[in-house]
Design an enzyme around this catalytic site. Structure first.
Site, PDB file in Angstrom:
ATOM      1  N   LYS A 114       0.662  -1.212  -0.105  1.00  0.00           N
ATOM      2  CA  LYS A 114      -0.118  -0.010   0.071  1.00  0.00           C
ATOM      3  C   LYS A 114       0.927   1.156  -0.089  1.00  0.00           C
ATOM      4  CE  LYS A 114      -4.568  -0.846   0.432  1.00  0.00           C
ATOM      5  NZ  LYS A 114      -6.064  -0.945   1.199  1.00  0.00           N
ATOM      6  N   LYS A 196      -4.307 -12.001  -4.898  1.00  0.00           N
ATOM      7  CA  LYS A 196      -5.496 -12.676  -4.222  1.00  0.00           C
ATOM      8  C   LYS A 196      -6.964 -11.887  -4.346  1.00  0.00           C
ATOM      9  CE  LYS A 196      -5.882 -10.629  -0.002  1.00  0.00           C
ATOM     10  NZ  LYS A 196      -6.754 -10.406   1.287  1.00  0.00           N
ATOM     11  N   LYS A 199     -11.985  -8.420  -1.426  1.00  0.00           N
ATOM     12  CA  LYS A 199     -13.428  -7.786  -1.283  1.00  0.00           C
ATOM     13  C   LYS A 199     -13.212  -6.274  -1.499  1.00  0.00           C
ATOM     14  CE  LYS A 199     -13.646  -8.327   3.698  1.00  0.00           C
ATOM     15  NZ  LYS A 199     -12.843  -7.529   4.360  1.00  0.00           N
TER      16      LYS A 199
HETATM   17  P1  ATP Z   1      -9.288  -6.753   1.787  1.00  0.00           P
HETATM   18  O1  ATP Z   1      -9.362  -7.733   0.663  1.00  0.00           O
HETATM   19  O2  ATP Z   1      -9.946  -5.775   1.872  1.00  0.00           O
HETATM   20  O3  ATP Z   1      -7.900  -6.380   2.431  1.00  0.00           O
HETATM   21  P2  ATP Z   1      -9.563  -9.210   3.343  1.00  0.00           P
HETATM   22  O4  ATP Z   1     -10.628  -9.930   2.753  1.00  0.00           O
HETATM   23  O5  ATP Z   1      -8.238  -9.507   2.893  1.00  0.00           O
HETATM   24  O6  ATP Z   1      -9.752  -8.032   3.082  1.00  0.00           O
HETATM   25  P3  ATP Z   1     -10.172  -9.840   5.986  1.00  0.00           P
HETATM   26  O7  ATP Z   1     -11.628  -9.615   5.589  1.00  0.00           O
HETATM   27  O8  ATP Z   1     -10.076  -9.331   7.154  1.00  0.00           O
HETATM   28  O9  ATP Z   1      -9.457  -9.188   4.868  1.00  0.00           O
HETATM   29  O10 ATP Z   1      -9.762 -11.208   5.815  1.00  0.00           O
HETATM   30  C1  ATP Z   1     -10.623 -12.285   6.670  1.00  0.00           C
HETATM   31  C2  ATP Z   1      -9.908 -13.709   6.482  1.00  0.00           C
HETATM   32  O11 ATP Z   1     -10.189 -14.099   4.985  1.00  0.00           O
HETATM   33  C3  ATP Z   1      -8.388 -13.609   6.592  1.00  0.00           C
HETATM   34  O12 ATP Z   1      -8.074 -14.764   7.538  1.00  0.00           O
HETATM   35  C4  ATP Z   1      -7.820 -13.637   5.255  1.00  0.00           C
HETATM   36  O13 ATP Z   1      -6.468 -14.419   5.455  1.00  0.00           O
HETATM   37  C5  ATP Z   1      -8.796 -14.436   4.465  1.00  0.00           C
HETATM   38  N1  ATP Z   1      -8.800 -14.225   3.223  1.00  0.00           N
HETATM   39  C6  ATP Z   1      -8.866 -12.988   2.354  1.00  0.00           C
HETATM   40  N2  ATP Z   1      -9.126 -13.148   1.228  1.00  0.00           N
HETATM   41  C7  ATP Z   1      -8.552 -14.384   0.941  1.00  0.00           C
HETATM   42  C8  ATP Z   1      -8.129 -15.137  -0.440  1.00  0.00           C
HETATM   43  N3  ATP Z   1      -8.297 -14.641  -1.442  1.00  0.00           N
HETATM   44  N4  ATP Z   1      -7.958 -16.446  -0.196  1.00  0.00           N
HETATM   45  C9  ATP Z   1      -7.848 -16.989   1.081  1.00  0.00           C
HETATM   46  N5  ATP Z   1      -8.142 -16.427   2.181  1.00  0.00           N
HETATM   47  C10 ATP Z   1      -8.613 -15.221   2.175  1.00  0.00           C
END
Ligand code: ATP
Ligand code: LTN
Length: 333
Positions: A114, A196, A199
């Site tokens: 970031k 990855k 969201k």
């Molecule tokens: P952002 O994408 O907005 O940064 P995020 O989805 O990565 O948010 P969180 O919502 O806090 O962040 O993630 C919640 C859980 O989901 C964490 O354990 C994270 O490791 C897992 N996670 C998020 N994205 C993935 C993905 N693409 N594949 C597997 N696990 C994921």
């Protein structure tokens, strides 16, 4: 007293939950709940490290709780709560901030990614949030933290801070272990399979949401970027197909090898449509239960209020110990 080991994990209400959140984290949580004493948090303090619309944040926080329950996490046996309801999180984070090194925080990949473009405009909260994450975990004397692959580095920091505090003062924190599943711990974007699934991505076709129509899911999976090799192989040279195989494997339980064999002579069209069908099958009961739960806000409120009460008792106990050890005069109220 039960002697079950403790799990803590959380999701930021910074957007609607994706298939990545589900397969990388929440599906595993549901599977681990019987064996462990579990705290599943909606980490709203983390969400505000970047600006959130207040109304949206409130709405999403409740929806995420409903999705935890809809995904099979039983509120009678597990503690589910809003992070901001238990002020010990912010309080312990401060103490841990004071034993975190700037150098270490600067090496966090998420921060580096970031900061590359706009460090000047990143919030200080975004920089120090791994210390808050460590506080979340350490407050509950957590043994195991089930997360996706992207959180491993933050978990290392939490372990490090626990060990540093324990050796500076005396044994206080359990040093937690990370739990990632062999398959599905990094679901990639459907449009950009080299990064990855996230969201907060601008491109809505990059992710499948837990809560959306079957139709939307099907369209997105069918539109996903693949390649022109036309072979269903679990290979790094085919990141799009590899990602779809991963998704199918995690959803059905079939091995990646079995999937390769099954689709040896099939085209991408048939393969994609089977992946979409399997994902929709998996999400169908969650989607239905979610709709029902959202009609019963009183029930959801009861779950998070009771959750916060239970969490507060455990968290306060740890915080009291910490405050005493660092030398604060004990409070009498
Ligand atoms: P952002 O994408 O907005 O940064 P995020 O989805 O990565 O948010 P969180 O919502 O806090 O962040 O993630 C919640 C859980 O989901 C964490 O354990 C994270 O490791 C897992 N996670 C998020 N994205 C993935 C993905 N693409 N594949 C597997 N696990 C994921
Ligand atoms: N930092 C994580 C979310 C998170 C978390 C936690 C995960 C905050 N606190 C404690 C596990 C345990 C993220 O951004 N995905």
């Amino acid at each position: 007293m039960n002697d079950k080991k403790v799990i803590f994990s959380g999701v930021k209400p910074s957007g609607d939950l994706t298939l990545g959140n589900y397969l990388g984290a929440i599906k595993n949580w549901a599977e681990l709940q019987d064996e462990y004493e579990c705290y599943y948090c909606i980490v709203d303090l983390h969400a505000v490290t970047v600006h959130q619309d207040p109304k949206e944040l409130r709405k999403r926080s409740l929806e995420i709780l409903a999705q935890y329950i809809a995904a099979g996490i039983n509120p009678d046996d597990n503690t589910m709560f809003m992070q901001s309801h238990v002020s010990a999180h912010a309080e312990l984070a401060w103490v841990l901030n004071c034993i975190s090194y700037m150098g270490q925080l600067k090496r966090m990949t998420q921060f580096k990614d970031k900061a590359r473009n706009n460090e000047e405009n990143l919030s200080a909260g975004f920089f120090t949030y791994p210390a808050l994450m460590a506080a979340d975990i350490l407050l509950y004397q957590t043994d195991l933290v089930p997360v996706g692959d992207d959180q491993k580095q933050h978990l290392e920091l939490a372990r490090d801070l626990a060990e540093r505090f324990n050796s500076k003062y005396s044994d206080t924190f359990v040093v937690p272990d990370v739990y990632t599943s062999k398959i599905g711990s990094r679901i990639m974007g459907l449009q950009n399979p080299n990064s990855k699934m996230s969201k907060s991505d601008d491109n809505k076709n990059d992710y499948v949401l837990i809560i959306e129509s079957d139709n939307e899911t099907e369209k997105k999976i069918k539109k996903s970027i693949t390649d022109s090799l036309n072979q269903v192989k679990f290979s790094d040279e085919q990141p799009g197909i590899k990602n779809l195989i991963t998704i199918l494997s995690k959803v059905t339980g079939d091995s990646t090898q079995d999937i390769e064999n099954k689709y040896e002579n099939a085209g991408y069209g048939k393969f994609k449509s089977d992946v979409a069908e399997a994902v929709n099958e998996e999400l169908k009961p969650i989607r239905q239960r979610f709709e029902e739960l959202m009609k019963n806000k009183d029930y959801l409120e009861q779950v998070y209020l009771e959750g916060a009460e239970r969490a507060e008792t455990v968290a306060r106990k740890t915080l009291r110990k910490v405050y005493k050890k660092v030398g604060f005069i004990p409070r009498k109220f």
